[in-house]
Design a protein around this motif. Structure first.
Motif, short mmCIF file in Angstrom:
data_model
loop_
_atom_site.label_atom_id
_atom_site.label_comp_id
_atom_site.label_asym_id
_atom_site.label_seq_id
_atom_site.Cartn_x
_atom_site.Cartn_y
_atom_site.Cartn_z
N HIS A 79 0.84 -1.20 0.00
CA HIS A 79 0.00 0.00 0.00
C HIS A 79 0.88 1.25 0.00
O HIS A 79 2.03 1.18 0.39
N HIS A 124 -5.90 -3.79 6.80
CA HIS A 124 -5.35 -2.97 5.73
C HIS A 124 -6.02 -3.21 4.38
O HIS A 124 -5.96 -2.37 3.50
N GLU A 144 2.54 -0.84 4.61
CA GLU A 144 2.19 0.52 4.19
C GLU A 144 3.48 1.29 3.92
O GLU A 144 4.42 1.26 4.71
N HIS A 191 -2.80 -3.14 -3.27
CA HIS A 191 -4.17 -2.95 -2.79
C HIS A 191 -5.14 -2.80 -3.96
O HIS A 191 -6.27 -3.29 -3.93
N ASP A 201 -3.71 2.34 -4.72
CA ASP A 201 -2.34 2.12 -4.25
C ASP A 201 -1.85 0.70 -4.50
O ASP A 201 -2.65 -0.21 -4.54
ZN LIG Z 1 -4.10 0.54 0.65
#
Ligand SMILES: [Zn+2]
Length: 307
Positions: A79, A124, A144, A191, A201
């Motif tokens: 992400h 997430h 992330e 993602h 993302d």
């Molecule tokens: Zn994401």
């Protein structure tokens, strides 16, 4: 043939013994380093045991570890945060329904943060699907990456590049996770791959090809296969221009898509997600010869047995 009763029982006992004896005994040598950390000769990496501790009984490691197991973690999802580091930490570490296992800042000398233990479920992925598996929070590790995402200028989305040192950190961490959980290349995803109708993302600036070629991370097509399919492509001729065939090919690779046989809005968004990952130079949601050839090259390489 008539057996006497004792002979009958003898034969029955023999049959029972033969059918119960293991064909090949697997012996695994295990060395317990500490109470909860061990190595074994089938997996010579340090592994942590999570086990019950009971006041009145001893948990024995006599038969440990059994070789009959696999990992619950099947996917690695990447992400970007669309926020600076302090904001990202605030959002991902606070009470609420958003988190990830790891956070990688945009500063070269920062440490990598662990926010949720790998054996716990981080939130997430949200509503998500990949190759028939839904709700990927249950079966994935989430990383992330601090990045500003994109700004919209008229109809264009201008995405923020990732610095090289940040990609190196992502790759090092990803490689370690992939090795430990034996995550398949096709299951290292963004993602936007698992939620293409609502997520962008990590976007087209994320260097999936570099991760594959430099670090052997994730899936990528073979150029030879791409050229083979490119040579076959005839625009405006069925089945090369068939929305249904392309939707089926996307579904075969892993994308959740309705087989509408139309180049509808959802199909366009899913094609765009695919292009962000595998054809970032052209992320407009419209199939061209290269997009078509790349998808078929990927299916040939990774999903030949998927149907
Ligand atoms: Zn994401």
């Amino acid at each position: 043939m008539k057996y006497s009763i004792p002979l009958y029982f003898l034969l029955l006992t023999l049959l029972f013994l033969i059918s119960c004896s293991p064909q090949e005994k697997i012996i695994v040598n295990t060395k317990i380093i500490r109470d909860t950390v061990y190595i074994s000769d089938i997996n010579p990496k340090y592994q942590v045991i999570t086990e019950a501790v009971l006041p009145d009984y001893v948990i024995s490691k006599k038969n440990f570890p059994s070789v009959a197991f696999n990992n619950r973690i099947k996917f690695l999802v990447l992400h970007y945060t669309v926020a600076d580091y302090p904001t990202s930490v605030r959002i991902l570490a606070q009470k609420g329904r958003v988190s990830s296992h790891y956070l990688i800042s945009a500063q070269p000398n920062d440490t990598i943060d662990i926010l949720v233990s790998e054996d716990k479920r981080a939130w997430h992925a949200g509503v998500s699907s990949w190759n028939g598996t839904e709700n990927l929070n249950d079966t994935s590790i989430g990383i992330e990456i601090v990045n500003d995402g994109y700004i919209s200028i008229k109809d264009s989305m201008i995405f923020t590049p990732f610095p090289e040192y940040q990609i190196k950190k992502v790759a090092t961490l990803a490689k370690n996770i992939i090795d430990r959980y034996e995550i398949e290349p096709v299951n290292v995803i963004g993602h936007s791959d698992i939620a293409p109708l609502r997520k962008q993302d990590p976007g087209p600036m994320f260097p999936w090809e570099q991760l594959y070629t430099e670090y052997n991370i994730g899936a990528w097509y073979d150029e030879f296969d791409k050229q083979y399919f490119l040579a076959q492509y005839i625009p405006d001729v069925y089945p090369y221009n068939s929305a249904l065939d392309f939707q089926k090919a996307l579904q075969n690779y892993g994308y959740k898509i309705a087989l509408t046989d139309n180049w509808d809005k959802d199909t366009e968004l899913i094609i765009r997600a695919f292009q962000w990952h595998f054809r970032p130079e052209k992320a407009d949601g419209i199939v061209d010869a290269e997009t078509w050839a790349i998808l078929h090259a990927l299916n040939k390489k990774y999903r030949a047995n998927n149907k």
